[in-house]
Motif scaffolding. Sequence first.
Motif, mmCIF file in Angstrom:
data_model
loop_
_atom_site.group_PDB
_atom_site.id
_atom_site.type_symbol
_atom_site.label_atom_id
_atom_site.label_comp_id
_atom_site.label_asym_id
_atom_site.label_seq_id
_atom_site.Cartn_x
_atom_site.Cartn_y
_atom_site.Cartn_z
ATOM 1 N N PHE A 180 42.348 25.744 3.159
ATOM 2 C CA PHE A 180 41.960 26.348 4.597
ATOM 3 C C PHE A 180 40.466 27.178 4.074
ATOM 4 N N THR A 181 39.478 26.505 4.925
ATOM 5 C CA THR A 181 37.986 27.112 4.357
ATOM 6 C C THR A 181 37.204 27.570 5.365
ATOM 7 N N ASP A 182 36.028 28.094 5.428
ATOM 8 C CA ASP A 182 34.712 27.846 6.238
ATOM 9 C C ASP A 182 35.369 28.727 7.600
ATOM 10 N N PHE A 183 35.974 30.393 6.902
ATOM 11 C CA PHE A 183 36.883 31.167 7.324
ATOM 12 C C PHE A 183 35.834 31.820 7.836
ATOM 13 N N ALA A 184 36.119 32.063 9.467
ATOM 14 C CA ALA A 184 34.492 33.187 10.504
ATOM 15 C C ALA A 184 35.837 34.292 11.136
ATOM 16 N N ALA A 185 34.961 35.325 11.031
ATOM 17 C CA ALA A 185 35.403 36.878 11.282
ATOM 18 C C ALA A 185 34.523 37.367 12.482
ATOM 19 N N GLU A 186 34.252 38.112 13.845
ATOM 20 C CA GLU A 186 33.815 38.794 14.303
ATOM 21 C C GLU A 186 35.052 40.448 14.272
ATOM 22 N N ASP A 187 33.728 41.293 14.153
ATOM 23 C CA ASP A 187 34.111 42.771 14.581
ATOM 24 C C ASP A 187 35.319 43.517 13.422
ATOM 25 N N GLY A 188 35.800 42.368 11.743
ATOM 26 C CA GLY A 188 37.024 42.670 11.125
ATOM 27 C C GLY A 188 37.710 41.908 11.329
#
Length: 314
Positions: A180-188
Amino acid sequence: MSRTAAAVVALSLLLAGCGPGQDGGTGSAPEDRWPPSGGAPSESPPVPGADAPVSPDPTPGPSPEAPTTAPSPSASASDGAGGGAEENAGQGVPEEAAAYMAALAAADDPARMRDGLTLAEEDSTAHAYLRHATQVASAREAAGEPSPDASLTPADDGFELCGGSPGAGGADPGTDCAVFTDFAAEDGLLTGFLVDGADPGKRLVTGHGVTASSEGVDVHLLTAYQDAAVDGLVVTAEFTTVDAADIDLPGAVYTGPDGDTHRPRDAVGEYELDPGATTQTVLTYPGARLGGELTVTGCLSECQALVDLRFPVE
């Protein structure tokens, strides 16, 4: 007594009354000696205003609690995978990813997996992926076939998860692995990631509003995932019934978008339902692809009526 003899006696008494001899006698100490009662003769009286003396530290040695070897960089779900993962994850990985992956790896604890959903954005790929994995684990636990937890190892740009594929069923940890790679997050909150370099969102659906009814038996599509680990389709659904019913889960037929039909390799869930009962199911179809239709049949008590449920998986 003569005057001379008296002088000799007085002189003797005077000599006997002197302090202790150089060989350490037992006479009383003069008032100006330090300390006045006991103590080492070499000590000196404290100097007013001076700092208190500090005893020398003992020779430093290894702490009995100190580890003799460095901790392993890997971590498993059963050991609280988040801790080791947080310390060893690659640069650029969001902090939420470690806790999310630890929840995903806890396939033997659906409640912990469900708690991990709070780490993902609603209606995102990350939320749908964990929801699907949680549904699989929950159905297996309810059927008395709990999934083993997975092993979680930090990788350069993310994490490697072994044995935790949502479609792996009861596979032992280590029989299937994904990175699992390239994690994306918004506002925690996590929104997405790549699994072995591919976006799982393109192979994943949540069945919002997809239902079918027949003879008082209802089915709700929960999730479906075209899983590379099983090279096929994994479908989770929930069945409810008004009257007693027998549901033919092992005979549930999936017709793919190409018209090919598939029988389930695994069918997890209750087949015989009491009146008012509910069961969660997992159906695994090797070689199948998203975009087809699932047909589940059955009958009410003593087959006084046939059940025919059909619904899209797309």
